[in-house]
Motif scaffolding. Structure first.
Motif, PDB file in Angstrom:
ATOM      1  N   GLY A  49       0.795  -1.222   0.000  1.00 29.32           N
ATOM      2  CA  GLY A  49       0.000   0.000   0.000  1.00 29.32           C
ATOM      3  C   GLY A  49       0.826   1.269   0.000  1.00 29.32           C
ATOM      4  O   GLY A  49       0.318   2.340   0.309  1.00 29.32           O
ATOM      5  N   SER A  50       2.092   1.167  -0.377  1.00 30.75           N
ATOM      6  CA  SER A  50       2.959   2.341  -0.379  1.00 30.75           C
ATOM      7  C   SER A  50       3.393   2.685  -1.798  1.00 30.75           C
ATOM      8  O   SER A  50       3.271   1.882  -2.718  1.00 30.75           O
ATOM      9  CB  SER A  50       4.215   2.075   0.462  1.00 30.75           C
ATOM     10  OG  SER A  50       5.042   1.105  -0.185  1.00 30.75           O
ATOM     11  N   VAL A  51       3.861   3.902  -1.950  1.00 33.22           N
ATOM     12  CA  VAL A  51       4.548   4.323  -3.167  1.00 33.22           C
ATOM     13  C   VAL A  51       5.893   4.884  -2.742  1.00 33.22           C
ATOM     14  O   VAL A  51       6.044   5.408  -1.635  1.00 33.22           O
ATOM     15  CB  VAL A  51       3.760   5.385  -3.981  1.00 33.22           C
ATOM     16  CG1 VAL A  51       2.493   4.805  -4.572  1.00 33.22           C
ATOM     17  CG2 VAL A  51       3.458   6.605  -3.169  1.00 33.22           C
ATOM     18  N   THR A  52       6.863   4.765  -3.614  1.00 33.16           N
ATOM     19  CA  THR A  52       8.192   5.291  -3.328  1.00 33.16           C
ATOM     20  C   THR A  52       8.496   6.396  -4.321  1.00 33.16           C
ATOM     21  O   THR A  52       8.388   6.207  -5.531  1.00 33.16           O
ATOM     22  CB  THR A  52       9.257   4.180  -3.421  1.00 33.16           C
ATOM     23  OG1 THR A  52       8.903   3.136  -2.514  1.00 33.16           O
ATOM     24  CG2 THR A  52      10.636   4.707  -3.066  1.00 33.16           C
ATOM     25  N   PRO A  62      19.830   7.792  -5.577  1.00 32.24           N
ATOM     26  CA  PRO A  62      18.774   8.800  -5.381  1.00 32.24           C
ATOM     27  C   PRO A  62      18.192   8.731  -3.969  1.00 32.24           C
ATOM     28  O   PRO A  62      18.255   7.692  -3.310  1.00 32.24           O
ATOM     29  CB  PRO A  62      17.721   8.408  -6.414  1.00 32.24           C
ATOM     30  CG  PRO A  62      17.955   6.964  -6.679  1.00 32.24           C
ATOM     31  CD  PRO A  62      19.419   6.718  -6.453  1.00 32.24           C
ATOM     32  N   ASN A  63      17.644   9.853  -3.513  1.00 30.31           N
ATOM     33  CA  ASN A  63      16.920   9.871  -2.244  1.00 30.31           C
ATOM     34  C   ASN A  63      15.583   9.180  -2.456  1.00 30.31           C
ATOM     35  O   ASN A  63      14.915   9.407  -3.457  1.00 30.31           O
ATOM     36  CB  ASN A  63      16.674  11.308  -1.768  1.00 30.31           C
ATOM     37  CG  ASN A  63      17.932  12.007  -1.343  1.00 30.31           C
ATOM     38  OD1 ASN A  63      18.884  11.374  -0.902  1.00 30.31           O
ATOM     39  ND2 ASN A  63      17.951  13.317  -1.483  1.00 30.31           N
ATOM     40  N   GLU A  64      15.187   8.355  -1.508  1.00 33.45           N
ATOM     41  CA  GLU A  64      13.918   7.651  -1.589  1.00 33.45           C
ATOM     42  C   GLU A  64      13.019   8.091  -0.447  1.00 33.45           C
ATOM     43  O   GLU A  64      13.448   8.167   0.696  1.00 33.45           O
ATOM     44  CB  GLU A  64      14.114   6.148  -1.504  1.00 33.45           C
ATOM     45  CG  GLU A  64      14.855   5.550  -2.664  1.00 33.45           C
ATOM     46  CD  GLU A  64      14.948   4.035  -2.597  1.00 33.45           C
ATOM     47  OE1 GLU A  64      14.299   3.426  -1.728  1.00 33.45           O
ATOM     48  OE2 GLU A  64      15.666   3.460  -3.435  1.00 33.45           O
ATOM     49  N   THR A  65      11.775   8.373  -0.763  1.00 37.68           N
ATOM     50  CA  THR A  65      10.773   8.680   0.235  1.00 37.68           C
ATOM     51  C   THR A  65       9.619   7.714   0.037  1.00 37.68           C
ATOM     52  O   THR A  65       9.024   7.653  -1.044  1.00 37.68           O
ATOM     53  CB  THR A  65      10.248  10.126   0.093  1.00 37.68           C
ATOM     54  OG1 THR A  65      11.341  11.025   0.179  1.00 37.68           O
ATOM     55  CG2 THR A  65       9.212  10.456   1.160  1.00 37.68           C
ATOM     56  N   LYS A  66       9.323   6.935   1.077  1.00 33.98           N
ATOM     57  CA  LYS A  66       8.225   5.970   1.002  1.00 33.98           C
ATOM     58  C   LYS A  66       7.004   6.597   1.650  1.00 33.98           C
ATOM     59  O   LYS A  66       7.061   7.081   2.772  1.00 33.98           O
ATOM     60  CB  LYS A  66       8.618   4.684   1.716  1.00 33.98           C
ATOM     61  CG  LYS A  66       7.638   3.559   1.517  1.00 33.98           C
ATOM     62  CD  LYS A  66       8.191   2.258   2.121  1.00 33.98           C
ATOM     63  CE  LYS A  66       7.291   1.100   1.818  1.00 33.98           C
ATOM     64  NZ  LYS A  66       7.844  -0.170   2.285  1.00 33.98           N
ATOM     65  N   VAL A  67       5.878   6.575   0.925  1.00 30.99           N
ATOM     66  CA  VAL A  67       4.627   7.133   1.412  1.00 30.99           C
ATOM     67  C   VAL A  67       3.622   6.001   1.507  1.00 30.99           C
ATOM     68  O   VAL A  67       3.400   5.278   0.539  1.00 30.99           O
ATOM     69  CB  VAL A  67       4.095   8.224   0.438  1.00 30.99           C
ATOM     70  CG1 VAL A  67       2.779   8.802   0.933  1.00 30.99           C
ATOM     71  CG2 VAL A  67       5.136   9.315   0.229  1.00 30.99           C
ATOM     72  N   ILE A  68       3.026   5.837   2.690  1.00 34.52           N
ATOM     73  CA  ILE A  68       2.032   4.796   2.910  1.00 34.52           C
ATOM     74  C   ILE A  68       0.656   5.353   2.542  1.00 34.52           C
ATOM     75  O   ILE A  68       0.219   6.356   3.104  1.00 34.52           O
ATOM     76  CB  ILE A  68       2.039   4.305   4.366  1.00 34.52           C
ATOM     77  CG1 ILE A  68       3.445   3.884   4.789  1.00 34.52           C
ATOM     78  CG2 ILE A  68       1.022   3.188   4.570  1.00 34.52           C
ATOM     79  CD1 ILE A  68       4.027   2.738   4.004  1.00 34.52           C
ATOM     80  N   LEU A  69      -0.018   4.698   1.606  1.00 31.89           N
ATOM     81  CA  LEU A  69      -1.334   5.155   1.162  1.00 31.89           C
ATOM     82  C   LEU A  69      -2.474   4.528   1.963  1.00 31.89           C
ATOM     83  O   LEU A  69      -3.539   5.106   2.091  1.00 31.89           O
ATOM     84  CB  LEU A  69      -1.536   4.853  -0.325  1.00 31.89           C
ATOM     85  CG  LEU A  69      -0.542   5.496  -1.281  1.00 31.89           C
ATOM     86  CD1 LEU A  69      -0.814   5.034  -2.698  1.00 31.89           C
ATOM     87  CD2 LEU A  69      -0.579   7.001  -1.185  1.00 31.89           C
ATOM     88  N   ARG A  70      -2.245   3.292   2.451  1.00 30.77           N
ATOM     89  CA  ARG A  70      -3.322   2.625   3.192  1.00 30.77           C
ATOM     90  C   ARG A  70      -2.822   2.206   4.546  1.00 30.77           C
ATOM     91  O   ARG A  70      -1.716   2.051   4.834  1.00 30.77           O
ATOM     92  CB  ARG A  70      -3.798   1.338   2.519  1.00 30.77           C
ATOM     93  CG  ARG A  70      -4.065   1.431   1.081  1.00 30.77           C
ATOM     94  CD  ARG A  70      -4.647   0.130   0.567  1.00 30.77           C
ATOM     95  NE  ARG A  70      -3.677  -0.451  -0.344  1.00 30.77           N
ATOM     96  CZ  ARG A  70      -3.516  -1.746  -0.513  1.00 30.77           C
ATOM     97  NH1 ARG A  70      -4.195  -2.591   0.181  1.00 30.77           N
ATOM     98  NH2 ARG A  70      -2.667  -2.196  -1.381  1.00 30.77           N
TER      99      ARG A  70
END
Length: 70
Positions: A49-52, A62-70
């Motif tokens: 349920g995440s996008v990076t 590269p810098n990675e940011t993980k965003v949890i959608l659910r």
């Protein structure tokens, strides 16, 4: 169809800042863009349920940011 929502002061300020940053004509335009972006993100979300988000920088990795959608 017009619909109204209750927006608290913090969200209103965020919408105003995004409106200025994006050069949007209204906060409603910002919300439309946000929904469009969320639509794209959900079509490409990971199994958890995440996008990076990858941001290229001057180093090799590269810098990675993980965003949890659910």
């Amino acid at each position: 169809m017009a619909t109204s929502y209750n927006i608290d002061a913090k969200l209103d300020e965020t919408l105003e800042q995004l409106k200025l940053h994006l050069g949007a004509s209204s906060k409603a335009e910002v919300l439309r863009k946000a929904v469009a972006l969320l639509n794209v993100a959900t079509r490409h979300e990971n199994a958890d349920g995440s996008v990076t988000i990858l941001q290229q920088n001057s180093s090799d990795k590269p810098n990675e940011t993980k965003v949890i959608l659910r």
